[in-house]
Design an enzyme around this catalytic site. Structure first.
Site, PDB file in Angstrom:
ATOM      1  N   ILE A   1      26.126 -39.940  19.954  1.00  8.43           N
ATOM      2  CA  ILE A   1      26.108 -39.703  21.399  1.00  8.43           C
ATOM      3  C   ILE A   1      26.217 -40.994  22.199  1.00  8.43           C
ATOM      4  O   ILE A   1      26.274 -40.951  23.433  1.00  8.43           O
ATOM      5  CB  ILE A   1      24.825 -38.947  21.807  1.00  8.43           C
ATOM      6  CG1 ILE A   1      23.587 -39.734  21.381  1.00  8.43           C
ATOM      7  CG2 ILE A   1      24.810 -37.549  21.220  1.00  8.43           C
ATOM      8  CD1 ILE A   1      22.280 -39.094  21.822  1.00  8.43           C
ATOM      9  N   GLY A   2      26.231 -42.139  21.542  1.00  9.09           N
ATOM     10  CA  GLY A   2      26.340 -43.396  22.269  1.00  9.09           C
ATOM     11  C   GLY A   2      26.682 -44.544  21.343  1.00  9.09           C
ATOM     12  O   GLY A   2      26.409 -44.504  20.139  1.00  9.09           O
ATOM     13  N   LYS A   3      27.302 -45.586  21.929  1.00  5.47           N
ATOM     14  CA  LYS A   3      27.652 -46.760  21.140  1.00  5.47           C
ATOM     15  C   LYS A   3      27.657 -47.976  22.047  1.00  5.47           C
ATOM     16  O   LYS A   3      28.154 -47.934  23.174  1.00  5.47           O
ATOM     17  CB  LYS A   3      29.021 -46.589  20.480  1.00  5.47           C
ATOM     18  CG  LYS A   3      29.373 -47.692  19.496  1.00  5.47           C
ATOM     19  CD  LYS A   3      30.683 -47.389  18.788  1.00  5.47           C
ATOM     20  CE  LYS A   3      31.001 -48.455  17.760  1.00  5.47           C
ATOM     21  NZ  LYS A   3      32.279 -48.188  17.053  1.00  5.47           N
TER      22      LYS A   3
ATOM     23  N   PHE B   1      25.489 -53.710  20.237  1.00  7.59           N
ATOM     24  CA  PHE B   1      24.532 -54.055  19.175  1.00  7.59           C
ATOM     25  C   PHE B   1      24.245 -52.904  18.214  1.00  7.59           C
ATOM     26  O   PHE B   1      23.554 -53.092  17.223  1.00  7.59           O
ATOM     27  CB  PHE B   1      23.210 -54.518  19.783  1.00  7.59           C
ATOM     28  CG  PHE B   1      23.345 -55.743  20.629  1.00  7.59           C
ATOM     29  CD1 PHE B   1      23.657 -56.969  20.055  1.00  7.59           C
ATOM     30  CD2 PHE B   1      23.177 -55.686  22.001  1.00  7.59           C
ATOM     31  CE1 PHE B   1      23.791 -58.106  20.830  1.00  7.59           C
ATOM     32  CE2 PHE B   1      23.303 -56.821  22.784  1.00  7.59           C
ATOM     33  CZ  PHE B   1      23.617 -58.038  22.204  1.00  7.59           C
ATOM     34  N   GLY B   2      24.753 -51.704  18.513  1.00  5.98           N
ATOM     35  CA  GLY B   2      24.468 -50.586  17.627  1.00  5.98           C
ATOM     36  C   GLY B   2      24.970 -49.279  18.204  1.00  5.98           C
ATOM     37  O   GLY B   2      25.861 -49.259  19.067  1.00  5.98           O
ATOM     38  N   SER B   3      24.402 -48.184  17.721  1.00  6.19           N
ATOM     39  CA  SER B   3      24.850 -46.850  18.135  1.00  6.19           C
ATOM     40  C   SER B   3      23.645 -45.921  18.252  1.00  6.19           C
ATOM     41  O   SER B   3      22.557 -46.203  17.735  1.00  6.19           O
ATOM     42  CB  SER B   3      25.856 -46.286  17.118  1.00  6.19           C
ATOM     43  OG  SER B   3      25.265 -46.234  15.825  1.00  6.19           O
ATOM     44  N   ALA B   4      23.868 -44.804  18.941  1.00  5.73           N
ATOM     45  CA  ALA B   4      22.833 -43.780  19.118  1.00  5.73           C
ATOM     46  C   ALA B   4      23.332 -42.488  18.497  1.00  5.73           C
ATOM     47  O   ALA B   4      24.428 -41.999  18.829  1.00  5.73           O
ATOM     48  CB  ALA B   4      22.514 -43.585  20.592  1.00  5.73           C
TER      49      ALA B   4
ATOM     50  N   ASP C   1      15.440 -54.689  31.996  1.00  6.98           N
ATOM     51  CA  ASP C   1      16.768 -54.071  31.954  1.00  6.98           C
ATOM     52  C   ASP C   1      16.714 -52.670  32.572  1.00  6.98           C
ATOM     53  O   ASP C   1      17.258 -51.708  32.022  1.00  6.98           O
ATOM     54  CB  ASP C   1      17.275 -54.003  30.514  1.00  6.98           C
ATOM     55  CG  ASP C   1      18.790 -53.791  30.451  1.00  6.98           C
ATOM     56  OD1 ASP C   1      19.461 -54.017  31.482  1.00  6.98           O
ATOM     57  OD2 ASP C   1      19.290 -53.392  29.388  1.00  6.98           O
TER      58      ASP C   1
ATOM     59  N   LYS D   1      18.330 -44.419  17.054  1.00 15.25           N
ATOM     60  CA  LYS D   1      18.970 -45.628  17.563  1.00 15.25           C
ATOM     61  C   LYS D   1      19.065 -46.642  16.429  1.00 15.25           C
ATOM     62  O   LYS D   1      18.043 -47.105  15.911  1.00 15.25           O
ATOM     63  CB  LYS D   1      18.168 -46.189  18.735  1.00 15.25           C
ATOM     64  CG  LYS D   1      18.808 -47.383  19.414  1.00 15.25           C
ATOM     65  CD  LYS D   1      17.996 -47.820  20.622  1.00 15.25           C
ATOM     66  CE  LYS D   1      18.646 -48.995  21.315  1.00 15.25           C
ATOM     67  NZ  LYS D   1      17.871 -49.453  22.497  1.00 15.25           N
TER      68      LYS D   1
END
EC number: 2.7.11.1
Length: 612
Positions: free
Chosen positions: A10-12, A15-18, A129, A33
């Site tokens: 569902i996300g990228k 530093f990484g992906s979800a 952030d 995550k």
């Protein structure tokens, strides 16, 4: 990782992906995550481990839920957090299609975000952030603040100087390379609220220098006129250039315009906590519902860890309680059986037994409850483990009793199938007969053993026997109880120990047994009281000696049935007090020694009752 089932990505990011995963046992969706450690700088690796450590310690309703974390093959830091079905705020702004959010919704979101930041700042944590893509929405449109990859734990001076974050949300002091603190998160939050209200970023430029100039000059377009002046003033105060005059999260939560929303959020949180509390003990209305005790041993659910209220106190606290389900009543039977065993282990002798005639608790106010209906005789010190019937409220006159078949009843009670009586079930077996209350403690046909003191003769004189037989029609006397005092009532209950097979021959042994049966000298007219000292070693030794002598005599004469009845109370697993059989043996011993003093003609007038 074996506990989770992969669904989709569902996300990228850089530093990484979800990944969206489902827990195999809970069947609940979570977000995994994965932060890549390979080919990353030492600072990035340190930030990944710091995020894993920080989020595992956070527990707040408006911060993403932490589930699990681990390091996978030294290549990935894996963090499992709660899944927010509503997506992030940046997606929500895009989906609005230019339609502004209502001010009430924005104020609710602002309060939830301020509560989350206040929690972080009170624990000396800077998020650093805060932006719309890191603000997530649940299915109920509640806020969850996430992504703590750039978070920092402050030192004693509560300031830091590293330049991190997203440029569009950076505060002026950070861009000026000035040490900053928690007020930097307030600036970033102001940028988010402005974007949520205006549907466009507060600061946007084509190059970095132009962006810095706009931020330093705090050049922003005014918010739409549909929003109230206090709300626009709140957003403007969060975007003040000087951090010293910029309000903190606590200051903003105390703003008058946000007070209704603060109260509403707190009320919702309190209701949520009540729903998540463990279930309470069953109320007394469910416990004491109408049903009959027909089975002694059942498996019932546990009452709870504390069990701070006994079943008797539940009845006393709720006089209007009525019996309902058989399962609830069986739990009471199980509980009372435990109490009976516990009390008998402490040497408590219960000398009252209710026959199979039905009894019911009548409900009276507190002012009328002056007579205690239980009759408990303590052997030695008092037992604190016995649960008495509460005398301060409506009181049940049914008491956990532990009579064995070694204690005989009258013929009338026998005809009512008392022989099939179960001591565990029968204590509350028939709770439904009318017109019995604490003010009129009335027992139908009770076999009571008056225990005479050591110095007192336990036999009647002929005059006393005639008086007893004449007053046999008198009944319904009150029962009182004072420590070791027993006052008997109702019709004369002759109890005869039938120890001889052949009664018609008129032998002396038959006369002795008939006389021994008359030892329960209950006179309705005089309500004679008998006292004894159960702590006297002399009396106990004498009674035990009589028991052994009489047992030896029965064994020598081959009267095994009577010997079995006499020694039955001393078998293993019995819950009745053994002192009853000891005092019976004492009576039999004295009866044998004083046979010549008894009038045989009077003894033949006593109605014969067989030993149960």
């Amino acid at each position: 990782m074996e506990q989770y089932e992969f669904l989709e990505q569902i996300g990228k990011g850089s530093f990484g992906s979800a990944l969206l995963v489902r827990h195999k046992h809970e069947k609940k969706k979570y977000v995994l995550k994965k932060i890549r450690l390979a080919r990353q700088t030492q600072r990035t690796r340190r930030s990944a481990h710091q995020e894993m450590e920080l989020i595992s310690k956070m527990r707040h309703p408006f911060i993403v839920e932490y589930k699990d974390s681990w390091v996978e093959k030294a290549c990935y830091v894996c963090i499992v957090i709660g899944y927010c079905e509503g997506g992030d705020m940046a997606q929500a702004i895009k989906k609005s299609n230019g339609v502004h959010f209502q001010e009430e919704k924005l104020c609710k979101w602002l309060v939830q975000l301020l509560m989350g930041l206040e929690y972080l700042h009170s624990n000396h944590i800077l998020h650093r952030d805060v932006k719309c893509s890191n603000i997530f929405l649940t299915k109920e449109q509640d806020i969850r603040l996430g992504d703590f990859g750039l978070a920092k734990i402050l030192t004693s001076d509560d300031l830091t100087s590293s330049v991190v974050g997203t440029p569009s949300y950076m505060c002026p002091e950070l861009l000026a390379d000035i040490p900053y603190g928690s007020k930097s998160d307030i600036w970033s939050l102001g940028c988010c609220i402005y974007e949520m209200a205006y549907l466009k970023p507060a600061f946007k430029a084509f190059d970095m220098q132009a962006l810095i100039n706009k931020i330093n000059k705090t050049i922003v377009s005014p918010l739409p006129a549909k929003y109230s002046g206090p709300f626009r003033g709140l957003v403007k105060s969060m975007l003040r250039k000087n951090p010293e005059v910029r309000p903190s999260a606590s200051d903003l939560l105390r703003h008058p315009h946000l007070q209704p929303y603060v109260l509403d959020v707190k009320l919702r949180l309190n209701n949520l906590r009540r729903k998540t509390l463990p279930p309470e003990l069953p109320s007394s209305k469910r416990i004491m519902k109408k049903a009959h005790f027909s089975e002694p041993a059942v498996t019932c659910p546990a009452f709870g860890e504390r069990q701070h209220r006994s079943l008797w106190n539940d009845r006393a606290l709720n006089p209007e309680a009525e019996e309902d389900t058989a399962s609830s009543i069986k739990c009471i039977s199980r509980r009372i059986s435990d109490l009976s065993i516990e009390s008998s282990s402490k040497g408590t002798l219960i000398c009252k037994q209710v026959s199979s005639s039905a009894c019911k608790v009548s409900k009276y106010p507190l002012a009328k409850s002056s007579v205690t209906s239980r009759r408990i005789m303590e052997t030695g010190r008092r037992s604190d483990h016995l649960h008495p019937v509460s005398g301060g409220g409506t009181t049940s006159k049914i008491i956990p009793s532990a009579r064995r078949t070694s204690l005989p009843l009258t013929k009338r009670a026998t005809n009512q199938e008392v022989a099939a009586y179960n001591p565990i079930v029968g204590i509350l077996q028939n709770v439904k007969s009318p017109e019995y209350s604490i003010n009129e403690p009335q027992v139908d046909k009770i076999a009571i053993f008056p225990l005479a003191p050591y110095e007192q003769d336990i036999f009647f004189t002929p005059m006393q026997r005639k008086t007893s037989s004449k007053s046999s029609s008198v009944s319904d006397r009150s029962i009182t109880k004072d420590k070791c005092t027993v006052q008997t009532h109702t019709t004369w209950q002759g109890i005869q120990l039938n120890m001889v097979d052949n009664i018609s021959d008129g032998s002396s042994s038959s006369d002795q047994n008939a006389t021994a049966g008359a030892s329960s000298h209950t006179t309705s007219s005089s309500s004679r009281r008998c006292r004894f000292d159960p702590s006297s070693y002399r009396q106990r030794a004498d009674a035990l000696e009589g028991l052994l002598e009489f047992s030896a005599r029965l064994l020598q004469e081959g009267r095994y049935d009577e010997l079995n009845v006499l020694l039955k109370p001393f078998g293993p697993g019995k819950v009745s007090p053994r002192e009853t059989a000891i005092w019976i043996a004492k009576s039999l011993k004295e009866n044998r020694d004083k046979t010549k003093m008894v009038d045989l003609n009077v003894s033949r007038e006593i109605p014969h009752v067989g030993l149960l």
